[in-house]
Design an enzyme around this catalytic site. Structure first.
Site, PDB file in Angstrom:
ATOM      1  N   ASP A  22      57.709 -40.382  88.075  1.00 38.21           N
ATOM      2  CA  ASP A  22      56.128 -40.484  88.898  1.00 38.21           C
ATOM      3  C   ASP A  22      55.755 -41.810  88.151  1.00 38.21           C
ATOM      4  OD1 ASP A  22      55.979 -38.398  90.134  1.00 38.21           O
ATOM      5  OD2 ASP A  22      55.386 -37.334  88.581  1.00 38.21           O
TER       6      ASP A  22
ATOM      7  N   HIS B  98      52.712 -38.275  95.921  1.00 38.93           N
ATOM      8  CA  HIS B  98      52.264 -38.046  94.305  1.00 38.93           C
ATOM      9  C   HIS B  98      51.264 -37.326  94.074  1.00 38.93           C
ATOM     10  CE1 HIS B  98      52.853 -36.431  90.617  1.00 38.93           C
ATOM     11  NE2 HIS B  98      51.626 -36.519  89.710  1.00 38.93           N
TER      12      HIS B  98
ATOM     13  N   ARG C 214      74.427 -31.101  88.212  1.00 40.76           N
ATOM     14  CA  ARG C 214      72.945 -32.509  88.729  1.00 40.76           C
ATOM     15  C   ARG C 214      74.134 -33.072  89.400  1.00 40.76           C
ATOM     16  NH1 ARG C 214      67.864 -32.858  88.023  1.00 40.76           N
ATOM     17  NH2 ARG C 214      68.230 -31.181  86.494  1.00 40.76           N
TER      18      ARG C 214
ATOM     19  N   ARG D 215      63.255 -31.332  92.613  1.00 44.16           N
ATOM     20  CA  ARG D 215      64.549 -31.633  91.846  1.00 44.16           C
ATOM     21  C   ARG D 215      64.155 -33.009  91.168  1.00 44.16           C
ATOM     22  NH1 ARG D 215      68.644 -27.981  89.871  1.00 44.16           N
ATOM     23  NH2 ARG D 215      70.092 -29.795  90.136  1.00 44.16           N
ATOM     24  N   ILE D 216      64.351 -33.272  89.706  1.00 45.31           N
ATOM     25  CA  ILE D 216      64.033 -34.335  89.685  1.00 45.31           C
ATOM     26  C   ILE D 216      65.477 -35.082  90.197  1.00 45.31           C
ATOM     27  CG2 ILE D 216      64.344 -35.655  86.971  1.00 45.31           C
ATOM     28  CD1 ILE D 216      62.731 -33.665  85.910  1.00 45.31           C
TER      29      ILE D 216
ATOM     30  N   ASN E 164      58.880 -41.336  97.242  1.00 46.06           N
ATOM     31  CA  ASN E 164      58.134 -40.343  97.304  1.00 46.06           C
ATOM     32  C   ASN E 164      56.754 -40.026  96.783  1.00 46.06           C
ATOM     33  OD1 ASN E 164      57.707 -37.344  96.014  1.00 46.06           O
ATOM     34  ND2 ASN E 164      57.010 -38.231  94.681  1.00 46.06           N
TER      35      ASN E 164
ATOM     36  N   ASN F  69      54.288 -31.867 104.572  1.00 44.78           N
ATOM     37  CA  ASN F  69      54.538 -33.728 104.593  1.00 44.78           C
ATOM     38  C   ASN F  69      55.866 -34.204 105.212  1.00 44.78           C
ATOM     39  OD1 ASN F  69      52.813 -35.323 103.248  1.00 44.78           O
ATOM     40  ND2 ASN F  69      53.398 -33.842 100.806  1.00 44.78           N
TER      41      ASN F  69
END
Length: 223
Positions: free
Chosen positions: A147, A111, A67, A93-94, A109, A16
């Site tokens: 999400d 999805h 993180r 990665r979250i 993002n 992408n």
């Protein structure tokens, strides 16, 4: 008119990211990639970025104690590059509050499902198991809940009776490569914007915008 400066976050092959890079080769496209950042070294996406002569940076998450420290380093790299929008493209990665706090409303993002259906992983297998007739992909603003951020744009693909996860994934990915540049264009041209916890459309984005996406022109096409 200045172009929107984009940082792309990747963790793997970066397909992408490649679609965004190809879109940016069109002089009329209203955005440019100023940084490709990976949290993993030696992934295929970095080679793809080099092929497009894009600035790259590796910020390996294993080199940081937590993180928060990792995201502080990412934020510093994106700020140094002059980024105005962050596009997650296979970034596995979250994203935590450190990054979202500094870039609230500026992280998007893509999805591989029609959100809010099939959040998380294994979306194609779950769509087939659920017996849905259509599947697709979604570009959304990133929020603390996985999400669940405001939806910017979606694209639909049919689900065929003989589909398996691989064939469905291939068809959805092809649509992702069209939808992501389209969504970035909407943001760059200020047709969609973050407002509170909503994606506000400053012009109505219709289903035709998604199903009849123009073919992205590259520099080679224009030569």
């Amino acid at each position: 008119m200045s172009k929107l400066k984009v940082a792309v976050l990747i963790s793997g092959r970066g397909s992408n990211m490649g679609s965004l890079a190809r879109a940016c080769m069109d002089p009329d496209f209203p955005a440019e990639i100023v940084l490709v950042l990976s949290n993993r070294p030696n992934v295929l996406g970095l080679e793809l970025a080099r092929e497009h002569d894009l600035p790259i940076r590796v910020v390996d998450h294993t080199a940081y104690p937590d993180r928060e420290a990792h995201e502080e380093a990412i934020c510093a790299a994106m700020t140094e590059a002059g980024a105005e929008l962050v596009c997650m493209a296979g970034y596995m990665r979250i994203v935590g509050q450190t990054l979202l706090g500094k870039w609230r409303g500026k992280v998007v993002n893509i999805h591989p499902s029609l959100l809010p259906s099939f959040r998380g992983v294994d979306t194609h297998e779950r769509a087939i198991d659920a017996g849905v007739r259509v599947h697709g992909c979604t570009v959304h603003y990133v929020s603390p809940e996985l999400d669940a951020g405001p939806i910017i744009a979606q694209a639909v693909v049919p689900l065929h009776p003989n589909d398996d996860a691989e064939t469905l994934s291939t068809r959805v990915l092809d649509m992702e490569h069209k939808l992501y540049p389209h969504a970035v264009r909407l943001i760059a041209e200020k047709m969609v914007r973050w407002s509170g916890d909503e994606a506000v459309e400053d012009r109505k984005v219709t289903i035709d915008d998604v199903l009849m996406l123009p073919e992205i022109k590259t520099a080679e096409d224009q030569a």
